[in-house]
Design a protein around this motif. Sequence first.
Motif, PDB file in Angstrom:
ATOM      1  N   ALA A  24       0.832  -1.213   0.000  1.00  0.00           N
ATOM      2  CA  ALA A  24       0.000   0.000   0.000  1.00  0.00           C
ATOM      3  C   ALA A  24       0.866   1.262   0.000  1.00  0.00           C
ATOM      4  O   ALA A  24       0.587   2.208  -0.744  1.00  0.00           O
ATOM      5  N   LEU A  25       1.911   1.295   0.811  1.00  0.00           N
ATOM      6  CA  LEU A  25       2.787   2.472   0.854  1.00  0.00           C
ATOM      7  C   LEU A  25       3.578   2.603  -0.444  1.00  0.00           C
ATOM      8  O   LEU A  25       3.714   3.703  -0.989  1.00  0.00           O
ATOM      9  N   VAL A  26       4.065   1.487  -0.959  1.00  0.00           N
ATOM     10  CA  VAL A  26       4.797   1.521  -2.233  1.00  0.00           C
ATOM     11  C   VAL A  26       3.893   2.062  -3.338  1.00  0.00           C
ATOM     12  O   VAL A  26       4.293   2.938  -4.112  1.00  0.00           O
ATOM     13  N   GLU A  27       2.668   1.581  -3.391  1.00  0.00           N
ATOM     14  CA  GLU A  27       1.735   2.034  -4.426  1.00  0.00           C
ATOM     15  C   GLU A  27       1.398   3.511  -4.266  1.00  0.00           C
ATOM     16  O   GLU A  27       1.285   4.242  -5.259  1.00  0.00           O
ATOM     17  N   ARG A  28       1.256   3.955  -3.054  1.00  0.00           N
ATOM     18  CA  ARG A  28       0.947   5.371  -2.815  1.00  0.00           C
ATOM     19  C   ARG A  28       2.087   6.262  -3.323  1.00  0.00           C
ATOM     20  O   ARG A  28       1.856   7.308  -3.927  1.00  0.00           O
ATOM     21  N   ILE A  29       3.313   5.834  -3.076  1.00  0.00           N
ATOM     22  CA  ILE A  29       4.474   6.587  -3.565  1.00  0.00           C
ATOM     23  C   ILE A  29       4.519   6.539  -5.095  1.00  0.00           C
ATOM     24  O   ILE A  29       4.755   7.566  -5.743  1.00  0.00           O
ATOM     25  N   ARG A  30       4.271   5.364  -5.670  1.00  0.00           N
ATOM     26  CA  ARG A  30       4.254   5.250  -7.141  1.00  0.00           C
ATOM     27  C   ARG A  30       3.210   6.178  -7.757  1.00  0.00           C
ATOM     28  O   ARG A  30       3.458   6.833  -8.766  1.00  0.00           O
ATOM     29  N   GLN A  31       2.023   6.215  -7.159  1.00  0.00           N
ATOM     30  CA  GLN A  31       0.972   7.089  -7.684  1.00  0.00           C
ATOM     31  C   GLN A  31       1.383   8.554  -7.599  1.00  0.00           C
ATOM     32  O   GLN A  31       1.132   9.329  -8.524  1.00  0.00           O
ATOM     33  N   ALA A  32       2.024   8.943  -6.510  1.00  0.00           N
ATOM     34  CA  ALA A  32       2.495  10.325  -6.374  1.00  0.00           C
ATOM     35  C   ALA A  32       3.559  10.624  -7.432  1.00  0.00           C
ATOM     36  O   ALA A  32       3.568  11.712  -8.025  1.00  0.00           O
ATOM     37  N   LEU A  33       4.434   9.667  -7.688  1.00  0.00           N
ATOM     38  CA  LEU A  33       5.449   9.851  -8.724  1.00  0.00           C
ATOM     39  C   LEU A  33       4.811  10.026 -10.101  1.00  0.00           C
ATOM     40  O   LEU A  33       5.207  10.890 -10.873  1.00  0.00           O
ATOM     41  N   GLN A  34       3.815   9.197 -10.394  1.00  0.00           N
ATOM     42  CA  GLN A  34       3.131   9.300 -11.688  1.00  0.00           C
ATOM     43  C   GLN A  34       2.394  10.630 -11.821  1.00  0.00           C
ATOM     44  O   GLN A  34       2.416  11.259 -12.866  1.00  0.00           O
ATOM     45  N   ALA A  35       1.751  11.073 -10.747  1.00  0.00           N
ATOM     46  CA  ALA A  35       0.974  12.307 -10.793  1.00  0.00           C
ATOM     47  C   ALA A  35       1.864  13.544 -10.914  1.00  0.00           C
ATOM     48  O   ALA A  35       1.516  14.503 -11.595  1.00  0.00           O
ATOM     49  N   GLN A  36       3.022  13.518 -10.253  1.00  0.00           N
ATOM     50  CA  GLN A  36       3.868  14.705 -10.207  1.00  0.00           C
ATOM     51  C   GLN A  36       4.993  14.687 -11.234  1.00  0.00           C
ATOM     52  O   GLN A  36       5.496  15.745 -11.597  1.00  0.00           O
ATOM     53  N   GLY A  37       5.419  13.497 -11.646  1.00  0.00           N
ATOM     54  CA  GLY A  37       6.474  13.391 -12.657  1.00  0.00           C
ATOM     55  C   GLY A  37       7.786  14.046 -12.271  1.00  0.00           C
ATOM     56  O   GLY A  37       8.387  14.733 -13.098  1.00  0.00           O
ATOM     57  N   PRO A  38       8.280  13.816 -11.048  1.00  0.00           N
ATOM     58  CA  PRO A  38       9.528  14.474 -10.644  1.00  0.00           C
ATOM     59  C   PRO A  38      10.760  13.842 -11.297  1.00  0.00           C
ATOM     60  O   PRO A  38      10.703  12.710 -11.790  1.00  0.00           O
ATOM     61  N   GLN A  39      11.855  14.571 -11.276  1.00  0.00           N
ATOM     62  CA  GLN A  39      13.131  14.030 -11.740  1.00  0.00           C
ATOM     63  C   GLN A  39      13.777  13.184 -10.646  1.00  0.00           C
ATOM     64  O   GLN A  39      14.471  12.232 -10.934  1.00  0.00           O
ATOM     65  N   TRP A  40      13.582  13.615  -9.401  1.00  0.00           N
ATOM     66  CA  TRP A  40      14.225  12.963  -8.260  1.00  0.00           C
ATOM     67  C   TRP A  40      13.185  12.499  -7.262  1.00  0.00           C
ATOM     68  O   TRP A  40      12.140  13.121  -7.094  1.00  0.00           O
ATOM     69  N   LEU A  41      13.514  11.421  -6.561  1.00  0.00           N
ATOM     70  CA  LEU A  41      12.766  10.981  -5.395  1.00  0.00           C
ATOM     71  C   LEU A  41      13.767  10.937  -4.259  1.00  0.00           C
ATOM     72  O   LEU A  41      14.746  10.187  -4.315  1.00  0.00           O
ATOM     73  N   LEU A  42      13.568  11.782  -3.262  1.00  0.00           N
ATOM     74  CA  LEU A  42      14.444  11.813  -2.097  1.00  0.00           C
ATOM     75  C   LEU A  42      13.765  11.072  -0.961  1.00  0.00           C
ATOM     76  O   LEU A  42      12.597  11.324  -0.662  1.00  0.00           O
ATOM     77  N   ALA A  43      14.510  10.185  -0.315  1.00  0.00           N
ATOM     78  CA  ALA A  43      13.979   9.370   0.769  1.00  0.00           C
ATOM     79  C   ALA A  43      14.966   9.369   1.928  1.00  0.00           C
ATOM     80  O   ALA A  43      16.157   9.623   1.735  1.00  0.00           O
ATOM     81  N   PRO A  44      14.488   9.069   3.133  1.00  0.00           N
ATOM     82  CA  PRO A  44      15.430   8.927   4.244  1.00  0.00           C
ATOM     83  C   PRO A  44      16.470   7.852   3.927  1.00  0.00           C
ATOM     84  O   PRO A  44      16.178   6.868   3.234  1.00  0.00           O
ATOM     85  N   SER A  45      17.641   8.030   4.435  1.00  0.00           N
ATOM     86  CA  SER A  45      18.748   7.105   4.202  1.00  0.00           C
ATOM     87  C   SER A  45      18.440   5.705   4.719  1.00  0.00           C
ATOM     88  O   SER A  45      17.728   5.542   5.709  1.00  0.00           O
ATOM     89  N   PRO A  46      19.015   4.682   4.098  1.00  0.00           N
ATOM     90  CA  PRO A  46      18.850   3.316   4.603  1.00  0.00           C
ATOM     91  C   PRO A  46      19.451   3.128   5.994  1.00  0.00           C
ATOM     92  O   PRO A  46      19.184   2.131   6.648  1.00  0.00           O
TER      93      PRO A  46
END
Length: 166
Positions: A24-46
């Motif tokens: 569910a969280l992965v899909e939510r992020i994917r949908q946001a990426l598709q809607a916004q079309g960013p060049q970068w995705l910044l996430a907290p470090s591993p």
Amino acid sequence: GYDRDASALRFWGLPDRALAPDAALVERIRQALQAQGPQWLLAPSPFEVHPDHRAVCLAAIAAAAGGQVTLGFYEIGQPLMPSLLVDITSVLALKQQALDCFPSQLASQRYDEHILGLNRYRAYTLGPAVSHAEAYWFPDRDDAGETQRVYRALQGLLARRLGVAP
């Protein structure tokens, strides 16, 4: 684009310390990426310690897999091995204002001081004109799977050391 349109900022209202890197969280992020079309995705470090930060990291890795977005990681409370340092000296007051927007977190711990301390440390190699910097790690696209494997190995090691389930 948040600097130009603050109304574009979205809060998902997810519960503190209850996030999981599930479908569910992965899909939510994917949908946001598709809607916004960013060049970068910044996430907290591993390497972050907070369980929500780790969950978002893993979900972001999965969401970015196979996509056209460049995945990068930032540090919050745990240093990482950066590939980029950004001078934030000129916007330090603005960053402090942003940190002040989290009164419930600051009531339990002065996270703003910790984060700014880490930013101060990051300026160490950038010369005397730089008082604070942010660190980012942009692994090669081919390293995304390796990043996830390293993260899972570290998570298992920490869990064993702390005597908790990963």
